[in-house]
Design a protein around this motif. Structure first.
Motif, PDB file in Angstrom:
ATOM      1  N   GLU A  49     -82.667   6.436   8.542  1.00 41.03           N
ATOM      2  CA  GLU A  49     -81.563   6.103   9.269  1.00 41.03           C
ATOM      3  C   GLU A  49     -81.127   4.551   9.367  1.00 41.03           C
ATOM      4  O   GLU A  49     -79.981   4.048   9.127  1.00 41.03           O
ATOM      5  CB  GLU A  49     -81.385   6.480  10.812  1.00 41.03           C
ATOM      6  CG  GLU A  49     -81.595   7.988  10.862  1.00 41.03           C
ATOM      7  CD  GLU A  49     -82.951   8.692  10.717  1.00 41.03           C
ATOM      8  OE1 GLU A  49     -84.135   7.928  10.597  1.00 41.03           O
ATOM      9  OE2 GLU A  49     -83.117   9.791  10.624  1.00 41.03           O
ATOM     10  N   ARG A  95     -77.996   2.752   7.385  1.00 35.57           N
ATOM     11  CA  ARG A  95     -77.116   1.968   8.255  1.00 35.57           C
ATOM     12  C   ARG A  95     -76.904   0.615   7.853  1.00 35.57           C
ATOM     13  O   ARG A  95     -76.032   0.166   7.833  1.00 35.57           O
ATOM     14  CB  ARG A  95     -77.603   1.947   9.766  1.00 35.57           C
ATOM     15  CG  ARG A  95     -76.500   1.391  10.638  1.00 35.57           C
ATOM     16  CD  ARG A  95     -76.927   1.493  12.197  1.00 35.57           C
ATOM     17  NE  ARG A  95     -75.924   0.941  13.030  1.00 35.57           N
ATOM     18  CZ  ARG A  95     -76.174   0.472  14.169  1.00 35.57           C
ATOM     19  NH1 ARG A  95     -77.218   0.577  14.751  1.00 35.57           N
ATOM     20  NH2 ARG A  95     -74.993  -0.005  14.777  1.00 35.57           N
ATOM     21  N   GLU A  98     -68.035   0.217  11.197  1.00 36.21           N
ATOM     22  CA  GLU A  98     -68.600   1.547  11.498  1.00 36.21           C
ATOM     23  C   GLU A  98     -67.577   2.522  12.155  1.00 36.21           C
ATOM     24  O   GLU A  98     -67.881   3.453  12.403  1.00 36.21           O
ATOM     25  CB  GLU A  98     -69.952   1.301  12.491  1.00 36.21           C
ATOM     26  CG  GLU A  98     -71.087   0.931  11.427  1.00 36.21           C
ATOM     27  CD  GLU A  98     -72.358   0.994  12.450  1.00 36.21           C
ATOM     28  OE1 GLU A  98     -73.199   1.967  12.092  1.00 36.21           O
ATOM     29  OE2 GLU A  98     -72.551   0.309  13.087  1.00 36.21           O
TER      30      GLU A  98
END
Length: 253
Positions: free
Chosen positions: A110, A114, A66
């Protein structure tokens, strides 16, 4: 063991001595491979560094998929030091706890995105960066779970995410095959890893696996490492696009 003498590989996902990626890394090294390893963050680093030294890892760097630029930095270091790459093991997965423990129906936008980015799309990103380093062919491996193909209570959003990972494996196998690059997924049975500890009632899941598996036992890191070593070796030169189970037969029932 299958010989990996002269081969160079990147192993992503070692967190401690209980990690699936560590079982594979240890087996790769025993077969003769030179290794590059990564740690996730500063908290994991003290656990990973001694393991890396024990397998004489030639490259050791941070990699949080990330964080922009970290993956590119790892592959640049490989390019600079080795100039080529023979195999990659991708053994990372994540979903926010609320989405992992909840219903897929209720998964947050979300959290779903992710989980998909870290657990699935990062493998495609690694393949993209590895491709130029595999001019003479290579092998890409990722880790899946039977929850990609059947409903495992408590596995939540990771079921659809692992299904996407297995589909990506097949597509990339077709796309990279003409360059001699093989892409496979390995699907181990339940193992007591740090990642697995986040699955609700995991002890019950392991007990059920022992009861259901034809061999009536769990697998261990050596079992998984042996399969991974075979898959990145020349002995598996005609195997690609597969999800290969190493689960004492658990998946057949």
């Amino acid at each position: 063991m299958f010989s990996l003498q002269g081969k160079k590989g990147l192993v992503v996902g070692v967190a401690n001595e209980h990690s699936i990626a560590w079982g594979a890394a240890r087996s790769f090294r025993e077969a003769g491979a030179d290794l590059a390893l990564t740690w996730f963050n500063d908290k994991a680093r003290p656990y990973v560094e001694p393991l890396a030294r024990s397998v004489d890892a030639q490259i050791l760097m941070p990699l949080d998929v990330e964080v922009p630029g970290q993956m590119e930095a790892v592959f640049q270091a490989i390019t600079t030091q080795w100039g080529r790459l023979d195999f990659v093991l991708h053994s990372i997965a994540f979903a926010p706890r609320s989405d992992l423990h909840g219903r897929v129906t209720d998964a947050s936008r979300e959290g779903f995105a992710r989980a998909m980015d870290i657990s699935c799309h990062s493998f495609a990103r690694m393949a993209h960066l590895a491709e130029p380093l595999m001019a003479h062919g290579g092998s890409l491996l990722t880790m899946s779970y039977v929850g990609a193909e059947e409903v495992i209570p408590g596995y939540g959003v990771m079921g659809p995410v692992k299904a996407a990972l297995e589909a990506s494996t097949r597509y990339m196998a077709c796309e990279l095959g003409p360059k001699g690059i093989r892409v496979n997924a390995v699907s181990p049975g339940p193992l007591a890893t740090r990642a697995a500890s986040g699955i609700p009632d995991f002890d019950a899941l392991m007990a059920d696996a022992i009861a259901r598996a034809p061999l009536r036992r769990l697998v261990d890191l050596d079992d998984v490492g042996a399969l991974c070593t075979f898959l990145v070796s020349d002995a598996a030169k005609s195997i690609t696009g597969n999800t290969l189970f190493v689960d004492a037969g658990f998946h057949v029932l």
